[in-house]
Scaffold this active site. Structure first.
Site, PDB file in Angstrom:
ATOM      1  N   ASP A 276       0.833  -1.196   0.000  1.00 59.47           N
ATOM      2  CA  ASP A 276       0.000   0.000   0.000  1.00 59.47           C
ATOM      3  C   ASP A 276       0.876   1.258   0.000  1.00 59.47           C
ATOM      4  O   ASP A 276       1.880   1.317   0.722  1.00 59.47           O
ATOM      5  CB  ASP A 276      -0.877  -0.031   1.255  1.00 59.47           C
ATOM      6  CG  ASP A 276      -1.924   1.050   1.250  1.00 59.47           C
ATOM      7  OD1 ASP A 276      -2.723   1.083   0.303  1.00 59.47           O
ATOM      8  OD2 ASP A 276      -1.942   1.871   2.195  1.00 59.47           O
TER       9      ASP A 276
ATOM     10  N   GLU B 204       1.875  -0.486  -4.891  1.00 57.04           N
ATOM     11  CA  GLU B 204       0.874   0.511  -5.290  1.00 57.04           C
ATOM     12  C   GLU B 204       1.652   1.808  -5.525  1.00 57.04           C
ATOM     13  O   GLU B 204       1.683   2.717  -4.692  1.00 57.04           O
ATOM     14  CB  GLU B 204      -0.186   0.722  -4.204  1.00 57.04           C
ATOM     15  CG  GLU B 204      -1.348   1.569  -4.727  1.00 57.04           C
ATOM     16  CD  GLU B 204      -1.993   2.492  -3.704  1.00 57.04           C
ATOM     17  OE1 GLU B 204      -2.981   3.142  -4.047  1.00 57.04           O
ATOM     18  OE2 GLU B 204      -1.509   2.584  -2.562  1.00 57.04           O
TER      19      GLU B 204
HETATM   20  C1  NOJ Z   1      -4.378   3.006  -0.955  1.00 60.12           C
HETATM   21  C2  NOJ Z   1      -5.478   2.034  -0.725  1.00 60.12           C
HETATM   22  O1  NOJ Z   1      -5.685   1.292  -1.901  1.00 60.12           O
HETATM   23  C3  NOJ Z   1      -6.679   2.835  -0.299  1.00 60.12           C
HETATM   24  O2  NOJ Z   1      -7.853   2.059  -0.278  1.00 60.12           O
HETATM   25  C4  NOJ Z   1      -6.379   3.444   1.047  1.00 60.12           C
HETATM   26  O3  NOJ Z   1      -7.437   4.300   1.425  1.00 60.12           O
HETATM   27  C5  NOJ Z   1      -5.074   4.247   1.011  1.00 60.12           C
HETATM   28  N1  NOJ Z   1      -4.024   3.593   0.305  1.00 60.12           N
HETATM   29  C6  NOJ Z   1      -4.571   4.509   2.406  1.00 60.12           C
HETATM   30  O4  NOJ Z   1      -4.069   3.317   2.958  1.00 60.12           O
END
Ligand code: NOJ
Ligand code: CA
Length: 508
Positions: free
Chosen positions: A198, A256
């Site tokens: 993440d 991500e």
């Molecule tokens: C990216 C995640 O995919 C999302 O759902 C989340 O709100 C944020 N990061 C914070 O962790």
């Protein structure tokens, strides 16, 4: 040998919305075990689960309160172990979501950190003095408002790139780095094949807490070059990669990497010593037209270093589902998008429901659960049209409304459905090595058509325009088309495509 995640396709599951086995309206890990036969039938090689760790759910699992356990609503460690084993039996590997940028404010580390300025874990988070009554600097949180919250008890501000309930960890602190080494090993030792990371670009913040400069393209916004996107984050991934390589096969890291420039995204592959895979948001956010898609794919191919491997996605739990965002609900266009996703060079990620062409759902205000308005992409999987949709027991209120749209049972028996198309494309990837490994090259095509080759023997094209178009110079056999009645057709003098039609050709 080709690593499994290069030749395979990965399916993203939002566990709360896949299948509920105990009638509480919330999907659970037992439900995923229950549906492994479906995923095997579909033909995927890996599953990425959105966060399954204990969490107060201020941000639905992205606020972790214990990194080495399973949220009770979803199951427990035993059922997760069972999922790994049962999936493994079907040749499917399990990836988890790891959230290293921040914890929940309910994590023991943060409880300790905020207890006093001299607490053992004080420096595990980012604490700073204000500028008078104002926060330490001008940083803005992704969810709005300052990146800082004042803590009365200890008289300092703590940093949070997201909600105040998601305090950022201080990745300059060696204790934090060691703790995550242990967390990675804890899961890898249990057979977890890797992690989706993440906010992968966000972990490290500027040590001097410098003010962000204004964004030259959007003067009302700031450029987040100090609160995240720091070069030192690459050290973390070199360290994690070494841990991954201690396992056989090596565990995989998928970032991500929410950066829009393919060159910056590609930097996360390092010299083959950082992430094996990096999500490509430039593709997700590209306009759905032939020229824009071709352009972003070419720029991605050019940016990814030798030995690196692209990732392609249409939807995820944060964005509007692609049949709505890209295709305005037009099924023919959605099938073109699926065909492209599964015929590019790289690892495709299908978000649950993508294979049905499921659209974004309209969630009425009183049923909304997410503070950032993303519920419409997270509604229960539609397994059938029976009461409960095959997701939960009849009469049970699901945690998010069912909405409307296609369902698995109906599409499964329908040769012309999106589901059958996805299954057919996944099967062809398994059958033809060049559809997995063959290089990508754009081909000459009319304005609304995007055409490309995969190696010497295959060509794919999608016509996203409203009129018929011909891709000159192609001859061979259609292996699969978005209009399935063209499968097997011999093409002699150019590939003719109707409006919003795509096809894969084995060249003669
Ligand atoms: C990216 C995640 O995919 C999302 O759902 C989340 O709100 C944020 N990061 C914070 O962790
Ligand atoms: Ca349940």
């Amino acid at each position: 040998m080709t690593p499994w995640w290069q030749s395979g396709a990965i399916y993203q599951i939002y566990p709360r919305s896949f299948l509920d086995t105990n009638g509480d309206g919330v999907g659970d890990l037992a439900g995923i075990v229950n549906r492994l036969d479906y995923l095997e039938w579909l033909g995927v090689d890996g599953i990425w689960l959105n966060p399954v760790m204990p969490s107060p759910n201020a941000d639905w699992g992205y606020d972790v309160s214990d990194y080495c356990d399973v949220h009770r609503e979803l199951g427990d460690l035993d059922i997760l172990d069972q999922l790994v084993t049962e999936a493994g039996r079907r040749g499917i590997r399990i990836l988890l979501d790891i959230v290293p940028n921040h914890t929940s404010d309910q994590h023991d580390w943060f409880h300790d950190s905020r207890s006093s300025r001299s607490a053992e874990h004080r420096d595990w988070y980012v604490w700073a003095d204000g500028r008078g009554d104002d926060p330490p600097n001008n940083w803005r949180s992704v969810f709005g408002g300052p990146t800082w919250t004042f803590d009365e008890e200890t008289g300092q501000w703590y940093m949070h790139n997201f909600l105040p309930e998601q305090p950022d960890l201080n990745w300059w602190n060696p204790g934090v780095r060691d703790a995550f080494d242990d967390i990675l090993r804890f899961w890898f030792d249990r057979g977890i094949a890797g992690f989706r990371i993440d906010v992968a670009h966000g972990l490290v913040h500027d040590r001097e807490l410098r003010d962000e400069p204004p964004d030259p393209e959007h003067p009302d916004r700031l450029q987040p070059i100090y609160s995240m996107n720091r070069p030192e984050v690459h050290d973390v991934y070199r360290r994690w990669r070494k841990i991954c390589e201690q396992y056989e096969p090596a565990c995989v890291l998928v970032g991500e990497t929410h950066v829009l420039d393919p060159v910056v995204m590609a930097s996360y592959y390092g010299q083959g010593d950082e992430l094996q895979l990096a999500f490509n948001f430039a593709f997700v956010y590209a306009p759905f037209d032939a020229a824009s898609l071709r352009d972003v794919v070419e720029r991605t191919e050019a940016a990814i270093p030798e030995g690196g491997w692209p990732v392609w996605t249409l939807s995820n739990h944060d964005v509007i589902r692609f049949p709505t965002r890209w295709c305005d609900g037009d099924e023919a266009k959605a099938r073109c998008a699926l065909l492209a996703l599964l015929l590019l060079r790289g690892t495709p990620f299908l978000y649950y429901g993508d294979e049905l062409g499921l659209e974004q759902q309209n969630v009425p205000e009183e049923a909304q659960r997410d503070m950032a308005g993303r519920d419409g992409a997270r509604t229960p999987m539609r397994w059938s049209n029976e009461p409960g949709l095959g997701f939960t027991e009849p009469g049970v209120e699901p945690w998010l409304p069912f909405g409307s749209g296609p369902n698995v049972a109906a599409e499964r028996g329908e040769p012309g459905s999106s589901l059958s198309l996805c299954r057919g494309l996944l099967a062809l990837r398994r059958e033809h090595a060049d559809l997995r490994r063959g290089p990508y090259a754009s081909l000459q095509s009319p304005e609304d058509v995007w055409a490309w080759s995969r190696g010497d023997r295959y060509a794919a094209a999608v016509n996203l325009g409203e009129g018929e178009a011909v891709v000159e110079g192609l001859a061979g056999t259609i292996l699969i088309g978005t209009s399935r009645d063209r499968d097997g057709e011999q093409v002699r003098a150019g590939l003719r495509l109707g409006a919003r039609e795509g096809a894969l050709l084995e060249l003669s």
